[in-house]
Design a protein around this motif. Structure first.
Motif, PDB file in Angstrom:
ATOM      1  N   SER A 143       0.851  -1.185   0.000  1.00 43.27           N
ATOM      2  CA  SER A 143       0.000   0.000   0.000  1.00 43.27           C
ATOM      3  C   SER A 143       0.885   1.232   0.000  1.00 43.27           C
ATOM      4  O   SER A 143       1.911   1.270   0.680  1.00 43.27           O
ATOM      5  N   SER A 144       0.495   2.236  -0.763  1.00 44.21           N
ATOM      6  CA  SER A 144       1.230   3.494  -0.781  1.00 44.21           C
ATOM      7  C   SER A 144       0.246   4.645  -0.613  1.00 44.21           C
ATOM      8  O   SER A 144      -0.882   4.592  -1.105  1.00 44.21           O
ATOM      9  N   SER A 145       0.661   5.675   0.106  1.00 42.83           N
ATOM     10  CA  SER A 145      -0.176   6.851   0.310  1.00 42.83           C
ATOM     11  C   SER A 145       0.560   8.081  -0.202  1.00 42.83           C
ATOM     12  O   SER A 145       1.802   8.117  -0.225  1.00 42.83           O
ATOM     13  N   TYR A 146      -0.202   9.105  -0.603  1.00 41.56           N
ATOM     14  CA  TYR A 146       0.351  10.299  -1.210  1.00 41.56           C
ATOM     15  C   TYR A 146      -0.135  11.526  -0.449  1.00 41.56           C
ATOM     16  O   TYR A 146      -1.322  11.636  -0.124  1.00 41.56           O
ATOM     17  N   GLU A 147       0.781  12.455  -0.174  1.00 40.82           N
ATOM     18  CA  GLU A 147       0.423  13.711   0.470  1.00 40.82           C
ATOM     19  C   GLU A 147       0.950  14.859  -0.385  1.00 40.82           C
ATOM     20  O   GLU A 147       2.058  14.780  -0.918  1.00 40.82           O
ATOM     21  N   TYR A 148       0.155  15.931  -0.497  1.00 41.83           N
ATOM     22  CA  TYR A 148       0.486  17.054  -1.372  1.00 41.83           C
ATOM     23  C   TYR A 148       0.598  18.337  -0.550  1.00 41.83           C
ATOM     24  O   TYR A 148      -0.035  18.478   0.501  1.00 41.83           O
ATOM     25  N   ASN A 149       1.404  19.280  -1.041  1.00 46.10           N
ATOM     26  CA  ASN A 149       1.495  20.564  -0.357  1.00 46.10           C
ATOM     27  C   ASN A 149       0.435  21.511  -0.906  1.00 46.10           C
ATOM     28  O   ASN A 149      -0.370  21.144  -1.778  1.00 46.10           O
ATOM     29  N   SER A 150       0.428  22.751  -0.423  1.00 51.09           N
ATOM     30  CA  SER A 150      -0.610  23.703  -0.803  1.00 51.09           C
ATOM     31  C   SER A 150      -0.545  24.109  -2.262  1.00 51.09           C
ATOM     32  O   SER A 150      -1.500  24.662  -2.807  1.00 51.09           O
TER      33      SER A 150
ATOM     34  N   LYS B 297       1.889  20.137  -5.178  1.00 52.72           N
ATOM     35  CA  LYS B 297       3.091  19.351  -5.438  1.00 52.72           C
ATOM     36  C   LYS B 297       3.123  18.164  -4.478  1.00 52.72           C
ATOM     37  O   LYS B 297       2.789  18.293  -3.299  1.00 52.72           O
ATOM     38  N   LEU B 298       3.565  17.014  -4.995  1.00 55.00           N
ATOM     39  CA  LEU B 298       3.696  15.847  -4.133  1.00 55.00           C
ATOM     40  C   LEU B 298       4.746  16.113  -3.069  1.00 55.00           C
ATOM     41  O   LEU B 298       5.876  16.486  -3.383  1.00 55.00           O
ATOM     42  N   ALA B 299       4.385  15.940  -1.796  1.00 52.15           N
ATOM     43  CA  ALA B 299       5.301  16.239  -0.696  1.00 52.15           C
ATOM     44  C   ALA B 299       5.805  14.992   0.010  1.00 52.15           C
ATOM     45  O   ALA B 299       6.930  14.987   0.522  1.00 52.15           O
ATOM     46  N   HIS B 300       4.996  13.935   0.049  1.00 55.57           N
ATOM     47  CA  HIS B 300       5.400  12.760   0.827  1.00 55.57           C
ATOM     48  C   HIS B 300       4.704  11.522   0.277  1.00 55.57           C
ATOM     49  O   HIS B 300       3.542  11.569  -0.111  1.00 55.57           O
ATOM     50  N   GLN B 301       5.430  10.425   0.250  1.00 56.41           N
ATOM     51  CA  GLN B 301       4.875   9.112  -0.054  1.00 56.41           C
ATOM     52  C   GLN B 301       5.268   8.146   1.054  1.00 56.41           C
ATOM     53  O   GLN B 301       6.378   8.219   1.588  1.00 56.41           O
ATOM     54  N   SER B 302       4.354   7.250   1.363  1.00 58.61           N
ATOM     55  CA  SER B 302       4.632   6.216   2.350  1.00 58.61           C
ATOM     56  C   SER B 302       4.306   4.865   1.734  1.00 58.61           C
ATOM     57  O   SER B 302       3.272   4.706   1.077  1.00 58.61           O
ATOM     58  N   PHE B 303       5.191   3.878   1.920  1.00 52.10           N
ATOM     59  CA  PHE B 303       5.018   2.543   1.365  1.00 52.10           C
ATOM     60  C   PHE B 303       4.918   1.532   2.508  1.00 52.10           C
ATOM     61  O   PHE B 303       5.807   1.464   3.359  1.00 52.10           O
ATOM     62  N   SER B 304       3.841   0.766   2.518  1.00 52.73           N
ATOM     63  CA  SER B 304       3.634  -0.239   3.559  1.00 52.73           C
ATOM     64  C   SER B 304       3.400  -1.594   2.912  1.00 52.73           C
ATOM     65  O   SER B 304       2.907  -1.688   1.782  1.00 52.73           O
ATOM     66  N   PHE B 305       3.709  -2.650   3.678  1.00 55.73           N
ATOM     67  CA  PHE B 305       3.596  -4.010   3.176  1.00 55.73           C
ATOM     68  C   PHE B 305       2.912  -4.877   4.220  1.00 55.73           C
ATOM     69  O   PHE B 305       3.128  -4.695   5.421  1.00 55.73           O
ATOM     70  N   ARG B 306       2.091  -5.794   3.752  1.00 54.51           N
ATOM     71  CA  ARG B 306       1.379  -6.657   4.680  1.00 54.51           C
ATOM     72  C   ARG B 306       2.337  -7.658   5.293  1.00 54.51           C
ATOM     73  O   ARG B 306       3.170  -8.245   4.606  1.00 54.51           O
ATOM     74  N   ASP B 307       2.221  -7.835   6.611  1.00 58.65           N
ATOM     75  CA  ASP B 307       3.133  -8.706   7.333  1.00 58.65           C
ATOM     76  C   ASP B 307       3.004 -10.144   6.851  1.00 58.65           C
ATOM     77  O   ASP B 307       1.906 -10.623   6.535  1.00 58.65           O
TER      78      ASP B 307
END
Length: 471
Positions: A315-322, A325-335
């Motif tokens: 799973s990946s999530s995306y965060e944008y600034n005002s 612009k893309l500011a942050h991505q997070s990558f997670s994996f199922r255990d």
């Protein structure tokens, strides 16, 4: 001191294996985590270094299937903007036990990019690996030659061409690439396959790839040598890739689902035992991968959940600034042991300057053995002024409004301060449909198909995104 364990070895390189969607040619086969990481590095270098930080989105997924092999040759039209130009990118890569560094330098003539040069180093910028890559551009900022050189220390520090690719275009379209790869370097005079070669000469293997397009500019066939002997592409009425075919016996299918809040791309494959039949008649598709995107209120990718054929979930999530612009991505994996537990193992952060140009991309992974975050890749961007004159101040568009919504024929846009604004209209898969300058506040959308679209309004300092429905 904490001790490393076996899980660290396997998971550290799964951090960005989400990006194995940029598979090599054989869809349906997943790469190892190490190969996937290298594939990400290769693609990210091509896709983002000379333009902007690379990030994964549903539109880039679709484009990657048919463009990853030509990503470096696409024109870079954002190297000079807002009165400054990109001069260099300093880069660090780490795979846990080895650090490599790179310097990317850009040269211009009359404010047009002419050359990109990339030098390879070990853990220090003073410790050269003797590898250099050079991209040469034409006046349209298309790559016309790529050259990779390497130093032969055992032969008087001679630099030889390790690989060279020449590109031929018809207008804006790539039609042919000719590839030469070093096969032998003869340190001493010798005879090879009956032919004499003097000392210091080189023998190259050559290949050619030709690209063919339909009337809408979509790539429909590649022909060449090796694995790229023949690949065929078929699209639906919306221009989306539906089938990718390797004659005579392997085909990949892409299915799409779209709503205002969700996008899903599903990939399946089929291998023929005998001669290929009509793809639409195939009923025995094998599941490979699906990408499910939740969209935010602006229609941007918010959370992507990926399901691979072997029940490997990420799973990946995306965060944008005002400024959108893309500011942050997070990558997670199922255990592995608990399907209800998700582990965040990867992050990418982006930093921009006041002109909205990227100045840093930092990619990190969580080392479970040492229980700490470690840098996997970092890019630092450096700029200089194109001209000594000051740019005129221009205020950002303030509280733009659009009406009517839903709209049938003409979409009206009102910007309070009347500043010069450019507009772009996209569908929810990220494809640009219309663009122009908002000199006239009325945009003709009568030619759009029914559905939901995004209107992006930009000037020097700000980006606004509005959603509208064409009825």
């Amino acid at each position: 001191m904490k001790q490393k364990n076996h899980r660290n070895t396997t998971r550290a390189f799964m951090v960005l294996s989400l990006l194995i969607i940029l598979f090599g040619p054989v869809a349906g086969q997943l790469k190892s985590s190490q190969e996937a990481k290298n594939e990400f590095f290769h693609f990210a270098q091509n896709e983002g270094d000379a333009n902007q930080p690379f990030y994964l989105s549903s539109s880039s997924i679709q484009d990657a299937f048919v463009k990853s092999d030509v990503s470096e040759i696409r024109a870079n039209k954002t190297l000079i903007q807002n009165g400054i130009k990109l001069d260099s990118i300093y880069e660090l890569q780490s795979n846990g036990w080895q650090i490599r560094r790179f310097i990317n330098q850009f040269e211009y003539k009359n404010e047009v990019l002419t050359t990109k040069r990339r030098d390879h180093f070990k853990s220090s910028f003073t410790d050269s690996l003797g590898i250099r890559e050079v991209w040469n551009y034409n006046n349209s900022q298309q790559v016309i030659r790529y050259t990779k050189l390497k130093k032969l220390e055992e032969w008087n520090d001679t630099m030889v061409v390790d690989e060279e690719i020449l590109y031929t275009y018809f207008g804006d379209t790539l039609i042919v690439q000719n590839v030469s790869k070093l096969n032998y370097f003869f340190f001493n005079a010798t005879t090879y396959n009956g032919d004499p070669y003097p000392a210091g000469s080189a023998l190259y293997d050559t290949s050619k790839v030709a690209y063919y397009y339909n009337n809408f500019g979509k790539l429909i066939r590649t022909e060449g040598s090796g694995y790229y002997d023949l690949i065929q592409y078929q699209y639906d009425d919306l221009g989306r890739l539906v089938y990718q075919f390797w004659p005579p016996n392997f085909v990949v299918k892409y299915d799409y689902f779209l709503s205002d809040t969700l996008k899903v791309i599903t990939i399946k494959w089929h291998q023929f035992d005998e001669e290929a039949v009509d793809f639409d008649s195939i009923s025995s598709w094998s599941f490979n991968t699906s990408y499910s995107y939740r969209l935010d209120q602006f229609g941007r990718d918010s959370i992507c959940t990926t399901n691979h054929y072997n029940h490997y979930f990420s799973s990946s999530s995306y965060e944008y600034n005002s400024n959108n612009k893309l500011a942050h991505q997070s990558f997670s994996f199922r255990d592995d042991t608990d399907s209800t537990l998700w582990l965040e193992l990867g992050r990418i952060d982006y930093v921009y300057n006041q002109d909205l140009n990227p100045i840093e991309m930092h990619q990190s992974y969580f080392d479970e053995g040492w229980e700490e975050w470690r840098t996997q890749r970092q890019l630092n961007y450096y700029y200089s002024a194109v001209k000594s004159v000051e740019l005129p101040e221009e205020q950002a568009p303030t509280n733009p409004t659009i009406y009517p919504n839903p709209v049938s024929n003409v979409l009206n846009v009102h910007v309070e301060n009347g500043s010069t604004v450019n507009y772009h209209i996209y569908d929810l898969f990220g494809h640009q449909i219309i663009e122009g300058n908002l000199l006239n506040p009325a945009i003709d959308v009568s030619g759009l198909a029914r559905g939901t679209y995004l209107l992006k309004l930009t000037n020097v300092h700000k980006i606004d995104i509005k959603r509208f429905v064409k009825k």
